[in-house]
Design a protein around this motif. Structure first.
Motif, PDB file in Angstrom:
ATOM      1  N   VAL A 186      67.824  26.539  39.810  1.00 12.03           N
ATOM      2  CA  VAL A 186      66.681  26.186  40.653  1.00 12.03           C
ATOM      3  C   VAL A 186      66.914  26.651  42.084  1.00 12.03           C
ATOM      4  N   LEU A 187      68.141  26.513  42.549  1.00 14.76           N
ATOM      5  CA  LEU A 187      68.461  26.918  43.924  1.00 14.76           C
ATOM      6  C   LEU A 187      68.372  28.432  44.100  1.00 14.76           C
ATOM      7  N   GLY A 188      68.781  29.163  43.099  1.00 14.62           N
ATOM      8  CA  GLY A 188      68.712  30.616  43.179  1.00 14.62           C
ATOM      9  C   GLY A 188      69.426  31.158  44.398  1.00 14.62           C
ATOM     10  N   GLU A 189      68.739  31.972  45.167  1.00 16.28           N
ATOM     11  CA  GLU A 189      69.348  32.599  46.338  1.00 16.28           C
ATOM     12  C   GLU A 189      69.652  31.594  47.446  1.00 16.28           C
ATOM     13  N   HIS A 190      69.139  30.378  47.330  1.00 15.84           N
ATOM     14  CA  HIS A 190      69.375  29.356  48.353  1.00 15.84           C
ATOM     15  C   HIS A 190      70.695  28.607  48.150  1.00 15.84           C
ATOM     16  N   TRP A 191      71.406  28.918  47.070  1.00 19.13           N
ATOM     17  CA  TRP A 191      72.704  28.301  46.830  1.00 19.13           C
ATOM     18  C   TRP A 191      73.670  28.584  47.979  1.00 19.13           C
ATOM     19  N   ALA A 192      73.693  29.822  48.445  1.00 18.33           N
ATOM     20  CA  ALA A 192      74.597  30.183  49.542  1.00 18.33           C
ATOM     21  C   ALA A 192      74.249  29.403  50.813  1.00 18.33           C
ATOM     22  N   GLN A 193      72.967  29.208  51.067  1.00 18.52           N
ATOM     23  CA  GLN A 193      72.536  28.421  52.229  1.00 18.52           C
ATOM     24  C   GLN A 193      73.006  26.976  52.112  1.00 18.52           C
ATOM     25  N   ALA A 194      72.893  26.405  50.916  1.00 20.09           N
ATOM     26  CA  ALA A 194      73.323  25.024  50.700  1.00 20.09           C
ATOM     27  C   ALA A 194      74.809  24.867  50.984  1.00 20.09           C
ATOM     28  N   LEU A 195      75.617  25.804  50.489  1.00 21.20           N
ATOM     29  CA  LEU A 195      77.057  25.731  50.716  1.00 21.20           C
ATOM     30  C   LEU A 195      77.386  25.922  52.195  1.00 21.20           C
ATOM     31  N   ALA A 196      76.684  26.818  52.852  1.00 23.59           N
ATOM     32  CA  ALA A 196      76.941  27.068  54.276  1.00 23.59           C
ATOM     33  C   ALA A 196      76.679  25.814  55.107  1.00 23.59           C
ATOM     34  N   ILE A 197      75.647  25.061  54.754  1.00 19.65           N
ATOM     35  CA  ILE A 197      75.346  23.824  55.477  1.00 19.65           C
ATOM     36  C   ILE A 197      76.466  22.808  55.270  1.00 19.65           C
ATOM     37  N   CYS A 198      76.974  22.711  54.052  1.00 20.96           N
ATOM     38  CA  CYS A 198      78.075  21.783  53.783  1.00 20.96           C
ATOM     39  C   CYS A 198      79.325  22.176  54.554  1.00 20.96           C
ATOM     40  N   GLU A 199      79.626  23.456  54.610  1.00 20.30           N
ATOM     41  CA  GLU A 199      80.794  23.915  55.358  1.00 20.30           C
ATOM     42  C   GLU A 199      80.597  23.724  56.856  1.00 20.30           C
ATOM     43  N   GLN A 200      79.370  23.883  57.330  1.00 19.33           N
ATOM     44  CA  GLN A 200      79.071  23.619  58.739  1.00 19.33           C
ATOM     45  C   GLN A 200      79.301  22.147  59.077  1.00 19.33           C
ATOM     46  N   ALA A 201      78.902  21.266  58.163  1.00 20.86           N
ATOM     47  CA  ALA A 201      79.119  19.836  58.378  1.00 20.86           C
ATOM     48  C   ALA A 201      80.611  19.514  58.393  1.00 20.86           C
ATOM     49  N   ALA A 202      81.366  20.082  57.451  1.00 20.33           N
ATOM     50  CA  ALA A 202      82.804  19.820  57.395  1.00 20.33           C
ATOM     51  C   ALA A 202      83.516  20.333  58.635  1.00 20.33           C
ATOM     52  N   ALA A 203      83.035  21.428  59.204  1.00 20.51           N
ATOM     53  CA  ALA A 203      83.665  22.012  60.391  1.00 20.51           C
ATOM     54  C   ALA A 203      83.571  21.094  61.608  1.00 20.51           C
ATOM     55  N   CYS A 204      82.697  20.092  61.552  1.00 22.36           N
ATOM     56  CA  CYS A 204      82.609  19.121  62.655  1.00 22.36           C
ATOM     57  C   CYS A 204      83.827  18.201  62.677  1.00 22.36           C
ATOM     58  N   PHE A 205      84.637  18.251  61.609  1.00 21.29           N
ATOM     59  CA  PHE A 205      85.799  17.364  61.493  1.00 21.29           C
ATOM     60  C   PHE A 205      87.035  18.194  61.150  1.00 21.29           C
ATOM     61  N   PRO A 206      87.465  19.043  62.093  1.00 20.65           N
ATOM     62  CA  PRO A 206      88.552  19.988  61.804  1.00 20.65           C
ATOM     63  C   PRO A 206      89.895  19.316  61.564  1.00 20.65           C
ATOM     64  N   GLY A 207      90.031  18.051  61.940  1.00 20.82           N
ATOM     65  CA  GLY A 207      91.288  17.359  61.746  1.00 20.82           C
ATOM     66  C   GLY A 207      91.390  16.635  60.426  1.00 20.82           C
ATOM     67  N   PHE A 208      90.394  16.820  59.549  1.00 18.35           N
ATOM     68  CA  PHE A 208      90.453  16.143  58.250  1.00 18.35           C
ATOM     69  C   PHE A 208      90.525  17.188  57.152  1.00 18.35           C
ATOM     70  N   SER A 209      91.454  16.989  56.210  1.00 24.61           N
ATOM     71  CA  SER A 209      91.786  18.040  55.256  1.00 24.61           C
ATOM     72  C   SER A 209      90.730  18.283  54.199  1.00 24.61           C
TER      73      SER A 209
END
Length: 369
Positions: free
Chosen positions: A286-309
């Motif tokens: 269902v996500l199709g080409e938007h899968w990469a966008q979804a993952l990028a948003i999750c990685e952007q969120a995680a990058a707000c907490f660089p001190g957590f593994s």
């Protein structure tokens, strides 16, 4: 993501894990170390930490894990051994964060990030400031405390919101969460797993209930308020096979590696409240080409907490699965037993703990190259 890996006298620093010995989390991590051919980590109980008895070697690297699933730790953190009780999350937060900050050790996971991740108001503010798409929230950041139902009503009116989630600022696993919809004529409908007993105490139930009397909804919110509340817009979510759906995406070392689809007939998709793992292949189609966008948003969120593994990101797809928002970022959101990494995530051959061990090894190799 910066992981600090020191060296001992005879090689890489030994590893210790602070958690609940014998539970699924520590067992999963130890098994991943074994599969990688590494020595087992020394296990240190949160009981020892909270009792002031924990000691660490100067060269030892210490990984923090969840303090959940231990009634003694529960009592030490919030003065009750009953895991179904809702009250006491603010006390739990203060004692837990103070204990983490008081550890005299070389930490893999920063207590400063932990303090933000376990405060939904602060976490929302950090994500919003970084440009991560999140639901609008009048309590984002260091907003004024919410005193009770009257304040929630005012915040909704000022923000023009008719549907909101009211959450405990320091809650987890949907504890104390209400999905509230209002309509003309003062009508209110709240969906929640919270129950009140005859004495006014609050308990979590495994059965979701709906309240339509404003007096009942107001009484629950008023009882929750002393522990701190976060209020955010209840966004409509996409559906999969006729059920509301979202995704839990685990990000390890800055990279999204594992994901599970959660579906439910309720607004909350937590598996213990009747949610179920959805068809991941169908969701990705269902996500199709938007899968990469979804993952990028999750990685952007995680990058707000660089001190957590590692973090678990709750990603909310809008109807149509073309736009997304981050509902929450969870410090200990990596417990996905038996789940292999998705194709293209770099961790296809193992579970979330294998991905964490591999990230440790990569960082160590880079540090000592």
């Amino acid at each position: 993501m910066a992981l600090r890996l020191g060296r001992g006298v005879n090689g890489p620093a030994p590893l210790a894990v602070v958690g609940i010995p014998g539970n699924r989390r520590l067992t999963g991590f130890q098994e991943a170390l074994r599969r990688a051919g590494l020595p087992a980590a020394r296990e240190v109980s949160w009981r020892e930490v909270l009792g002031g008895r924990a000691e660490f070697a100067p060269a030892e690297l210490v990984r923090l894990d969840s303090p959940g699933e231990d009634p003694v730790v529960e009592r030490l953190l919030r003065d009750t051994e009953d895991p179904t009780r809702v009250e006491g999350s603010a006390l739990w937060y203060r004692r837990f964060i103070d204990a983490a900050r008081g550890l005299r050790a070389q930490l893999l996971d920063e207590p400063s990030d932990l303090a933000v991740l376990f405060d939904k108001r602060l976490c929302h503010g950090v994500l919003a400031d970084a440009g991560v798409p999140v639901p609008p929230a009048p309590t984002s950041g260091a907003a004024a405390p919410v005193g009770g139902w009257h304040d929630v009503r005012e915040l909704m009116a000022e923000a023009g919101l008719s549907r909101v989630f009211v959450k405990l600022a320091h809650g987890s696993s949907a504890s104390g969460v209400l999905a509230i919809a209002t309509a003309g004529g003062g009508r209110v409908r709240a969906t929640t797993s919270v129950r009140r007993d005859a004495a006014g105490g609050l308990f979590n139930s495994l059965r979701v209930a709906t309240y339509t009397a404003e007096t009942e909804v107001g009484a629950i919110v008023d009882a929750l308020a002393p522990d701190g509340l976060h209020v955010e817009r209840w966004l409509p979510k996409g559906t999969l096979h006729g059920r509301t759906a979202d995704l839990r995406v685990v990000v390890v070392g800055g990279r999204a590696t594992h994901a599970v689809v959660r579906t439910s007939r309720w607004p909350m998709t937590n598996l213990h409240l009747g949610g179920a793992r959805g068809d991941f292949a169908a969701a990705r189609a269902v996500l199709g080409e938007h899968w990469a966008q979804a993952l990028a948003i999750c990685e952007q969120a995680a990058a707000c907490f660089p001190g957590f593994s590692r973090v678990g990101v709750d990603l909310l797809p809008a109807p149509g699965w073309r736009r997304f928002a981050v509902g929450e970022v969870n410090a200990f959101g990596d417990l996905l037993p038996g789940l292999r990494g998705f194709d293209g995530g770099g961790a296809e051959s193992g579970d979330t703990y294998d991905a964490q061990v591999a990230a440790l090894l990569r960082t160590r190799r880079a540090a000592h190259a």
